[in-house]
Scaffold this motif. Sequence first.
Motif, PDB file in Angstrom:
ATOM      1  N   GLU A  40       0.833  -1.206   0.000  1.00 22.25           N
ATOM      2  CA  GLU A  40       0.000   0.000   0.000  1.00 22.25           C
ATOM      3  C   GLU A  40       0.867   1.254   0.000  1.00 22.25           C
ATOM      4  O   GLU A  40       0.568   2.243  -0.683  1.00 22.25           O
ATOM      5  CB  GLU A  40      -0.917  -0.006   1.215  1.00 22.25           C
ATOM      6  CG  GLU A  40      -1.747   1.270   1.412  1.00 22.25           C
ATOM      7  CD  GLU A  40      -2.681   1.571   0.249  1.00 22.25           C
ATOM      8  OE1 GLU A  40      -3.115   2.731   0.139  1.00 22.25           O
ATOM      9  OE2 GLU A  40      -2.977   0.657  -0.558  1.00 22.25           O
ATOM     10  N   GLY A  41       1.963   1.224   0.747  1.00 24.17           N
ATOM     11  CA  GLY A  41       2.854   2.377   0.776  1.00 24.17           C
ATOM     12  C   GLY A  41       3.477   2.660  -0.577  1.00 24.17           C
ATOM     13  O   GLY A  41       3.605   3.817  -0.997  1.00 24.17           O
ATOM     14  N   VAL A  42       3.884   1.619  -1.295  1.00 28.11           N
ATOM     15  CA  VAL A  42       4.444   1.800  -2.631  1.00 28.11           C
ATOM     16  C   VAL A  42       3.381   2.349  -3.574  1.00 28.11           C
ATOM     17  O   VAL A  42       3.673   3.201  -4.434  1.00 28.11           O
ATOM     18  CB  VAL A  42       5.032   0.476  -3.154  1.00 28.11           C
ATOM     19  CG1 VAL A  42       5.423   0.599  -4.625  1.00 28.11           C
ATOM     20  CG2 VAL A  42       6.245   0.069  -2.315  1.00 28.11           C
ATOM     21  N   ARG A  43       2.144   1.883  -3.432  1.00 25.79           N
ATOM     22  CA  ARG A  43       1.060   2.409  -4.272  1.00 25.79           C
ATOM     23  C   ARG A  43       0.888   3.918  -4.028  1.00 25.79           C
ATOM     24  O   ARG A  43       0.725   4.692  -4.983  1.00 25.79           O
ATOM     25  CB  ARG A  43      -0.248   1.690  -3.960  1.00 25.79           C
ATOM     26  CG  ARG A  43      -1.410   2.076  -4.882  1.00 25.79           C
ATOM     27  CD  ARG A  43      -2.740   1.582  -4.373  1.00 25.79           C
ATOM     28  NE  ARG A  43      -3.124   2.249  -3.140  1.00 25.79           N
ATOM     29  CZ  ARG A  43      -3.641   3.492  -3.096  1.00 25.79           C
ATOM     30  NH1 ARG A  43      -3.799   4.185  -4.219  1.00 25.79           N
ATOM     31  NH2 ARG A  43      -3.974   4.028  -1.956  1.00 25.79           N
ATOM     32  N   ARG A  44       0.939   4.331  -2.786  1.00 24.79           N
ATOM     33  CA  ARG A  44       0.810   5.758  -2.471  1.00 24.79           C
ATOM     34  C   ARG A  44       2.009   6.549  -2.976  1.00 24.79           C
ATOM     35  O   ARG A  44       1.863   7.688  -3.434  1.00 24.79           O
ATOM     36  CB  ARG A  44       0.643   5.943  -0.961  1.00 24.79           C
ATOM     37  CG  ARG A  44      -0.619   5.305  -0.405  1.00 24.79           C
ATOM     38  CD  ARG A  44      -0.735   5.510   1.097  1.00 24.79           C
ATOM     39  NE  ARG A  44      -1.887   4.810   1.651  1.00 24.79           N
ATOM     40  CZ  ARG A  44      -2.291   4.886   2.922  1.00 24.79           C
ATOM     41  NH1 ARG A  44      -1.618   5.642   3.767  1.00 24.79           N
ATOM     42  NH2 ARG A  44      -3.342   4.214   3.336  1.00 24.79           N
ATOM     43  N   LEU A  45       3.186   5.943  -2.901  1.00 26.36           N
ATOM     44  CA  LEU A  45       4.379   6.626  -3.412  1.00 26.36           C
ATOM     45  C   LEU A  45       4.293   6.776  -4.929  1.00 26.36           C
ATOM     46  O   LEU A  45       4.759   7.775  -5.484  1.00 26.36           O
ATOM     47  CB  LEU A  45       5.626   5.833  -3.012  1.00 26.36           C
ATOM     48  CG  LEU A  45       6.980   6.480  -3.317  1.00 26.36           C
ATOM     49  CD1 LEU A  45       7.093   7.865  -2.696  1.00 26.36           C
ATOM     50  CD2 LEU A  45       8.107   5.572  -2.819  1.00 26.36           C
ATOM     51  N   ARG A  46       3.669   5.822  -5.606  1.00 30.07           N
ATOM     52  CA  ARG A  46       3.446   5.935  -7.042  1.00 30.07           C
ATOM     53  C   ARG A  46       2.581   7.161  -7.349  1.00 30.07           C
ATOM     54  O   ARG A  46       2.858   7.911  -8.302  1.00 30.07           O
ATOM     55  CB  ARG A  46       2.754   4.666  -7.532  1.00 30.07           C
ATOM     56  CG  ARG A  46       2.277   4.660  -8.989  1.00 30.07           C
ATOM     57  CD  ARG A  46       3.427   4.544  -9.967  1.00 30.07           C
ATOM     58  NE  ARG A  46       3.939   5.829 -10.417  1.00 30.07           N
ATOM     59  CZ  ARG A  46       5.028   5.969 -11.150  1.00 30.07           C
ATOM     60  NH1 ARG A  46       5.715   4.915 -11.536  1.00 30.07           N
ATOM     61  NH2 ARG A  46       5.456   7.168 -11.520  1.00 30.07           N
ATOM     62  N   THR A  47       1.560   7.381  -6.520  1.00 29.03           N
ATOM     63  CA  THR A  47       0.704   8.557  -6.687  1.00 29.03           C
ATOM     64  C   THR A  47       1.507   9.835  -6.561  1.00 29.03           C
ATOM     65  O   THR A  47       1.361  10.790  -7.342  1.00 29.03           O
ATOM     66  CB  THR A  47      -0.434   8.542  -5.635  1.00 29.03           C
ATOM     67  OG1 THR A  47      -1.219   7.356  -5.825  1.00 29.03           O
ATOM     68  CG2 THR A  47      -1.313   9.771  -5.766  1.00 29.03           C
ATOM     69  N   ALA A  48       2.394   9.877  -5.571  1.00 29.17           N
ATOM     70  CA  ALA A  48       3.228  11.065  -5.365  1.00 29.17           C
ATOM     71  C   ALA A  48       4.173  11.272  -6.533  1.00 29.17           C
ATOM     72  O   ALA A  48       4.391  12.410  -6.991  1.00 29.17           O
ATOM     73  CB  ALA A  48       4.010  10.929  -4.062  1.00 29.17           C
ATOM     74  N   CYS A  49       4.765  10.196  -7.033  1.00 25.30           N
ATOM     75  CA  CYS A  49       5.687  10.326  -8.165  1.00 25.30           C
ATOM     76  C   CYS A  49       4.944  10.804  -9.421  1.00 25.30           C
ATOM     77  O   CYS A  49       5.496  11.593 -10.211  1.00 25.30           O
ATOM     78  CB  CYS A  49       6.378   8.988  -8.422  1.00 25.30           C
ATOM     79  SG  CYS A  49       7.654   8.571  -7.217  1.00 25.30           S
ATOM     80  N   ASP A  50       3.703  10.340  -9.605  1.00 27.28           N
ATOM     81  CA  ASP A  50       2.930  10.819 -10.746  1.00 27.28           C
ATOM     82  C   ASP A  50       2.710  12.316 -10.669  1.00 27.28           C
ATOM     83  O   ASP A  50       2.722  13.031 -11.704  1.00 27.28           O
ATOM     84  CB  ASP A  50       1.568  10.094 -10.791  1.00 27.28           C
ATOM     85  CG  ASP A  50       1.718   8.642 -11.220  1.00 27.28           C
ATOM     86  OD1 ASP A  50       2.748   8.300 -11.806  1.00 27.28           O
ATOM     87  OD2 ASP A  50       0.786   7.851 -10.944  1.00 27.28           O
ATOM     88  N   GLU A  51       2.527  12.827  -9.455  1.00 20.71           N
ATOM     89  CA  GLU A  51       2.314  14.261  -9.273  1.00 20.71           C
ATOM     90  C   GLU A  51       3.573  15.077  -9.556  1.00 20.71           C
ATOM     91  O   GLU A  51       3.510  16.129 -10.205  1.00 20.71           O
ATOM     92  CB  GLU A  51       1.853  14.535  -7.837  1.00 20.71           C
ATOM     93  CG  GLU A  51       1.688  16.007  -7.501  1.00 20.71           C
ATOM     94  CD  GLU A  51       1.374  16.254  -6.034  1.00 20.71           C
ATOM     95  OE1 GLU A  51       1.650  17.369  -5.555  1.00 20.71           O
ATOM     96  OE2 GLU A  51       0.841  15.341  -5.373  1.00 20.71           O
ATOM     97  N   ILE A  52       4.724  14.579  -9.110  1.00 21.39           N
ATOM     98  CA  ILE A  52       5.962  15.352  -9.208  1.00 21.39           C
ATOM     99  C   ILE A  52       6.741  15.075 -10.489  1.00 21.39           C
ATOM    100  O   ILE A  52       7.261  16.004 -11.126  1.00 21.39           O
ATOM    101  CB  ILE A  52       6.865  15.055  -7.986  1.00 21.39           C
ATOM    102  CG1 ILE A  52       6.145  15.421  -6.685  1.00 21.39           C
ATOM    103  CG2 ILE A  52       8.179  15.804  -8.099  1.00 21.39           C
ATOM    104  CD1 ILE A  52       5.726  16.882  -6.591  1.00 21.39           C
ATOM    105  N   LEU A  53       6.795  13.804 -10.894  1.00 24.50           N
ATOM    106  CA  LEU A  53       7.582  13.459 -12.063  1.00 24.50           C
ATOM    107  C   LEU A  53       6.826  13.631 -13.368  1.00 24.50           C
ATOM    108  O   LEU A  53       7.415  13.699 -14.441  1.00 24.50           O
ATOM    109  CB  LEU A  53       8.080  12.008 -11.954  1.00 24.50           C
ATOM    110  CG  LEU A  53       8.936  11.684 -10.714  1.00 24.50           C
ATOM    111  CD1 LEU A  53       9.349  10.217 -10.725  1.00 24.50           C
ATOM    112  CD2 LEU A  53      10.141  12.583 -10.645  1.00 24.50           C
ATOM    113  N   GLY A  54       5.483  13.648 -13.274  1.00 19.70           N
ATOM    114  CA  GLY A  54       4.677  13.839 -14.462  1.00 19.70           C
ATOM    115  C   GLY A  54       4.474  12.565 -15.258  1.00 19.70           C
ATOM    116  O   GLY A  54       4.919  11.501 -14.915  1.00 19.70           O
TER     117      GLY A  54
END
Length: 479
Positions: A465-479
Amino acid sequence: MQQRSSVAELASILKRELNRYSPGEKLPSSRALVERHRVSPVTVSRALAQLTAEGLVVTRPGAGAFRARPRADTPAPGDTSWQEVALSADGATEVVPRAVDASGVLVTLAAPASGVVEFNGGYLHPSLQPEQAMAAALARGGRRPGAWGRPPTDGLPELRAWFARGIGPGVTAAEVLVTAGGQSALTTALRALAPPGAPVLVESPTYPGMLAIARASGLRPVPVPADPAQGVRPELLAAAFRATAARVFVTQPLFQNPTGAVLAPEGRAEVLRIARAAGAFVIEDDFARRLVHADAGPLPAPLAADDPDGVVVHVHSLTKVTSPSLRVAALAARGPVLERLRAIHVVDNFFVPGPLQEAALELVGAPAWKRHLRAVAAELTTRRDTMAAALRLHLPELSLPHIPSGGYHLWARLPDGTDEAALVSAALRAGVAVAPGRPYFSAEPPAGHLRLSFAGVAGPAEIAEGVRRLRTACDEILG
C-alpha cells in the motif's frame, strides 16, 4: 503504533467534548468512556493523562476526572528575542558553529499521523519487537539483588563480558563500557577523539545522527565517497587523510546506513592500514549486526576483532533489534584512549540505570533471544523482497543500486532533476512518510535519494500500500 494513534484521537475527541461540562464538573467514568468510544481502559487512561498534562482535566483518586477550572493567574508571555543575539554571538567565536539541523534525525523519530504508512521509521514495528520477552526480562532483572542500587560506572561485568564475546575473542570485558544507546556511545567517542574545529572523515552518504553529533561537537565532517555495495573506497580514504590531516574516520562497515553496503574483504585490512599510517582512529558503528537477513550467509567479524593496535573504537547497540526504549550499547577500545572515553562517559552520564542493564542481561541470556533473532531475520528478508519487487514493478523510475542482506531499509536514487523535497511532501499528502536523502550527505549530494524503511510497518500488505501511495506522489511530481 495503533494504540498511540487511538490515544491521540480519543484525547482530541474528549477535548472537544469538554465544553459540555462546567468547570469543576465531573466527566464520565473511565468505564463509560471505554464503552462509548470502544477503546481499551489503557487508551482512556492515557488520553485523560494527556488532558491532565495540558491543564484541561483534574483527576482525583477514587473520585474520577473533572474539568479543570480556568487559571486566573496565567503570566504574560516573556520576551526571549534577546537569545537570538546571545546565541549568534557565541557562534561568531567558534571555528565550526555548533548550530545543528536535527531534521534528519527527527524524521525517523517522529510518529506519523494516523493512517500514514511509515517508510521513514528507524526502529522495528511493535509486532517485531520482543515485547513479552523484554517485559519478562525487566521483571526478572528488577528483582535481582542490588538491581536498584548504584551500578558500576563502566557497566555490569557480566554485560560487558557478553558484549566483548560478540566483538571477538581478543576483546576483554575490561575493554568495554556500557552506554545509554549507540547515539550516546558515538557522542562520547567523537568528543574523546577530536577537538572542536577538527575535521572528521565520514562515509558519503552516512547516518544523519552521526553528522548531527559531529556538528554539535564543533567538528567538521569531511565526506569520503563510498561504493553502494562495497563500502568506503580505500584510495579516497587515504587521499582524504592526506588532504585534511584528520585523526578520526567514522564507518559502518556492515549493512551501512543508508546504502546497506558491506565493506569489501580487501577493503577491511586497507581501512585499518590507512588509518594506522595516518595515526588516526576508526570509529566502527556496528549498529546492524543483529539485523542480518536470513539469506545473508556468514558475516565478517567486526573490524575491532582484527585490530590488536587499538585503531578501532567499536560501538554496538541492542536498541535496533529490540526496542527504541532499550537504550543499552557498548563502547569498546584498547589502550590509553579507553581512559579518555571512560572519563567523558562518566561525566556525561554517570552510569546506565542498573535495572535496564539487568533487563538487557536477562534478555540476551533467555532462550527467547535466539528465537527472536531468527524471527527478525526471516521477517526482514520477506519485507525487503516485498518492497524491492513492488518498487521495481510500480516505480521503475527509482533506481536501487544495491539490495542489502541486512538492515531495515532500501536506498533509492531518484531520476536526475527530481525535486527531492517536493516528492517527500507529495508522498506525505498521499499518505506515506519517506526519508529524504539530503540529510545523509555532509556536502552537496550527487543526486536525489529516498531512504525507504520496511521495518517500521505492519507487514507486506502495508508495504504494498505504501508503494502504491508513493506511485501517486511520483505521478504528481515526475509527471
